[in-house]
Design a protein around this motif. Structure first.
Motif, PDB file in Angstrom:
ATOM      1  N   HIS A 185       0.451  10.961  -3.842  1.00 15.71           N
ATOM      2  CA  HIS A 185      -0.020  10.076  -2.768  1.00 15.71           C
ATOM      3  C   HIS A 185      -0.442  10.865  -1.542  1.00 15.71           C
ATOM      4  O   HIS A 185      -1.448  10.580  -0.900  1.00 15.71           O
TER       5      HIS A 185
ATOM      6  N   CYS B 220      -2.051   1.361  -4.738  1.00 18.36           N
ATOM      7  CA  CYS B 220      -0.639   1.734  -4.584  1.00 18.36           C
ATOM      8  C   CYS B 220      -0.355   2.460  -3.288  1.00 18.36           C
ATOM      9  O   CYS B 220       0.725   2.295  -2.732  1.00 18.36           O
TER      10      CYS B 220
ATOM     11  N   SER C  69       0.944   8.156   2.278  1.00 18.16           N
ATOM     12  CA  SER C  69       0.313   6.912   1.815  1.00 18.16           C
ATOM     13  C   SER C  69      -0.259   6.125   2.990  1.00 18.16           C
ATOM     14  O   SER C  69      -1.373   5.588   2.917  1.00 18.16           O
TER      15      SER C  69
ATOM     16  N   ILE D 151       7.631   5.639  -4.639  1.00 20.71           N
ATOM     17  CA  ILE D 151       7.498   4.338  -3.967  1.00 20.71           C
ATOM     18  C   ILE D 151       8.841   3.616  -3.956  1.00 20.71           C
ATOM     19  O   ILE D 151       9.306   3.152  -2.916  1.00 20.71           O
TER      20      ILE D 151
ATOM     21  N   ILE E 203       0.818   0.191  -0.492  1.00 20.30           N
ATOM     22  CA  ILE E 203       2.159  -0.359  -0.326  1.00 20.30           C
ATOM     23  C   ILE E 203       2.600  -0.070   1.104  1.00 20.30           C
ATOM     24  O   ILE E 203       3.448  -0.750   1.667  1.00 20.30           O
TER      25      ILE E 203
ATOM     26  N   GLY F 282       5.738   7.234   1.943  1.00 23.21           N
ATOM     27  CA  GLY F 282       5.435   5.850   2.323  1.00 23.21           C
ATOM     28  C   GLY F 282       4.937   5.715   3.752  1.00 23.21           C
ATOM     29  O   GLY F 282       3.935   5.049   4.014  1.00 23.21           O
TER      30      GLY F 282
END
Ligand code: XCC
Ligand code: SF4
Length: 615
Positions: free
Chosen positions: A94, A507, A216, A548, A510, A212
């Protein structure tokens, strides 16, 4: 022996193509999966270590063989280290995607990537404010610096509710530079470094948070700046979006840096003209997996399907080119395209495949390369063997494009209507259903069954990735799907004109769910872990999904996994993840392969949170 195709997929288009592939003798992922059975018990339980050359070492999960590796590593150590290795790879995937996006943004800012432009200036200005910088170039540099930052937190973590941030700081898991956390995983799991499973797992959470709330989120935000923040848009999904009379080009992988350029090139009048000259009616572009989700969300480009449909799409015989970049691209495609005229085109300097034509893509000449690739597809149309063409007619309509900004707009400019609906109980809570396909579970069965059960029980569903595509194919992303919802959710959806299942993107997106959860928690003055919300990945397979899951749990959200992660070899690690974690980070994992049951676990969790909030 070919299995009943209905056992392999719930998707009728996939079933049709599976039957065709079986008749033709083409091997699909499900066939290869069956050849792997029974899968290795040591690997399944996480009890195989190859971290040094005194090994490989294995521990017998039944306690009859060795209980330690040559160095003395126990089951707890092996399982924790192996889990961290998965997190490192997933977070790296990611975050390296995020880095490419940030690098393109920087090149664009410097005038070196003329194919890219700022599409959402307002969002860019919000980001500049957040970073406390005055210029676009300063923003580009500040974001690039997040990857190699040695000290100091990642800026986007500041979006988390104050209580969450304080908890991360107290636990020492507030992430520093993204690359640093991933490198530190690789260091700690080296032979003879970190051998305390709790200590290891805490660091795994830290690195996953860098994914995250770092890599990402950077990918999502800068993609929105350059390609536009998604807004609701109508489109279609499933193999039936392929056209018998047009040049079919499928884009597969993850990075919209390429796919956005292909979208533009496919509309180029010169190439459209060329397509006609070669006997077709035009150029039909479709996506698969997450790069498909990116152009689905922003441009309404139809999705040909999710992860397990990549081979099936080629087996239609109607695909002139499958253009791939990175992640989730099966190397099996190389052999399969030999049976058809399909050109398998790899584009990333990081990813080559046997049997693929490599047409390397660089940001500086992005559009030119995209045009060349599309041209190659167009010229390939006359090679299509019409006797081999079989396109299922099955497809479904869908409304996609629910970025956080779009959701707020659909709510009339504030979150209040949603908060009121949650407080009144019309909506019981929010369920995030995300992730892959996996031949261990009948394709889409996990996603669809779970989502239906959730909305029936008045849980609003947000979805991304291949799960979102499953929902699209099933018609669950249409406002009419509100009829499948419980009375409360149904009335809210009808009043707002929204589907009960909101497609929030790929994805890496998220991160949008994290932003939404933070906004709701902040509005209620609570932590994310206090929210009536739960996550699930009913058919996950990739290491990205492990990262994730880890950052979602570390952000305070209870998460149910549908396929079993390789941790059962250590009851200590398994207990920490499934129960101990709740008292540490406020979120925890559960494993439940039966999706209806899993939905019940999520609903139970949501109800318990409502009670605690006095709702
Ligand atoms: Fe890959 Fe993202 Fe999984 Fe689909 S859901 S199989 S990771 S494409 Ni992300
Ligand atoms: Fe075996 Fe320990 Fe080496 Fe792993 S690190 S292979 S358990 S000796």
């Amino acid at each position: 022996m070919v299995k009943d195709v209905r056992e392999r997929s719930t998707d009728l288009a996939s079933q049709e193509m599976l039957a065709l592939a079986a008749r033709a003798g083409y091997e699909m992922a499900w066939d290869r999966f069956e050849k792997q059975l029974p899968q290795c018990g040591f690997g399944e339980s996480g009890l195989c270590c190859r971290n040094c050359n005194m090994g490989p070492c294995r521990i017998d999960p039944f306690g009859e063989g060795p209980t330690k590796g040559v160095c003395g590593a126990t089951a707890d150590i092996m399982v924790a280290r192996n889990l961290l290795r998965m997190i490192a790879s997933g977070a790296a995937a990611h975050s390296d995607h995020g880095r490419d996006v940030a690098n393109t943004f920087k090149l664009m800012t410097e005038g070196k990537a003329p194919s890219y432009h700022v599409k959402d200036r307002a969002k860019m200005e919000r980001l500049m404010k957040e970073y406390g910088v005055e210029s676009q170039i300063a923003l580009a540099e500040a974001i690039m610096a997040e990857f190699g930052k040695q000290e100091g937190p990642i800026q986007f973590t500041r979006r988390a509710p104050p209580k969450r941030l304080a908890l991360w700081q107290k636990l020492g898991i507030e992430p520093r530079g993204i690359d640093r956390e991933i490198v530190e995983i690789m260091h700690r799991i080296h032979m003879g470094v970190d051998n305390d499973y709790v200590h290891l797992i805490l660091h795994g959470l830290r690195a996953s948070l860098a994914d995250g709330w770092g890599g990402s989120m950077i990918a999502t935000e800068l993609q929105d700046v350059m390609f536009g923040t998604p807004k609701p848009i109508r489109t279609e999904a499933n193999l039936g979006v392929l056209r018998s009379d047009q040049v079919n080009i499928i884009i597969h992988g993850h990075e919209p840096l390429l796919s956005e350029m292909i979208v533009a090139a496919a509309e180029d009048p010169e190439l459209q003209e060329l397509a006609k000259k070669h006997g077709s009616e035009g150029i039909n572009l479709a996506g698969i997996c997450c790069t498909g989700n990116e152009v689905l969300m922003r441009n309404g480009i139809p999705s040909v399907g999710n992860f397990l449909q990549q081979e099936l799409a080629i087996a239609t015989g109607a695909v002139e080119a499958m253009i791939v970049d990175v992640q989730c691209v099966m190397p099996a495609l190389g052999a399969l395209v030999n049976c058809y005229h399909t050109k398998f085109i790899s584009t990333s300097p990081k990813a080559k495949f046997p049997g693929a034509t490599h047409m390397e893509f660089h940001e500086e000449q992005a559009y030119e390369t995209a045009k060349e690739i599309v041209k190659m597809a167009v010229m390939n149309y006359p090679n299509r063997n019409q006797t081999k063409v079989h396109i299922p007619t099955i497809k479904s309509e869908a409304i996609v494009g629910f970025s956080v900004e779009a959701i707020v707009e659909a709510l009339g400019g504030t979150l209040d209507p949603l908060l009121d609906a949650i407080k009144s109980g019309a909506i019981r809570g929010i369920g995030a259903v995300v992730g892959c396909n996996n031949p261990k579970i009948k394709q889409d069965y996990g996603h669809i069954t779970m989502v239906r059960e959730l909305i029936k029980n008045n849980v609003l569903v947000v979805t991304t990735g291949c799960g979102a595509i499953a929902c699209a194919k099933e018609g669950l992303l249409l406002p009419e799907a509100a009829n499948l919802a419980g009375d409360g959710l149904k009335s809210v959806c009808k009043a707002l004109g929204i589907p009960p299942v909101l497609h929030m993107g790929s994805c890496v997106d998220i991160s949008r769910i994290l932003v939404a959860a933070s906004a709701i928690a902040n509005a209620l003055g609570v932590d994310i872990s206090d929210l009536p919300a739960a996550g699930a990945a009913p058919e996950w397979m990739s290491e990205k999904a492990v990262s994730i899951g880890a950052y979602v749990v570390a952000s305070g959200i209870y998460t149910v996994l549908g396929t079993v992660p390789p941790v059962l070899g250590s009851s200590e690690v398994a207990n920490l993840l499934t129960s101990g974690a709740a008292s540490v980070v406020g979120g925890s994992f559960a494993v439940e392969p039966e999706p209806e049951q899993a939905a019940k676990l999520m609903i139970g969790h949501i109800e318990s949170k409502r009670k605690k909030l006095g709702m």
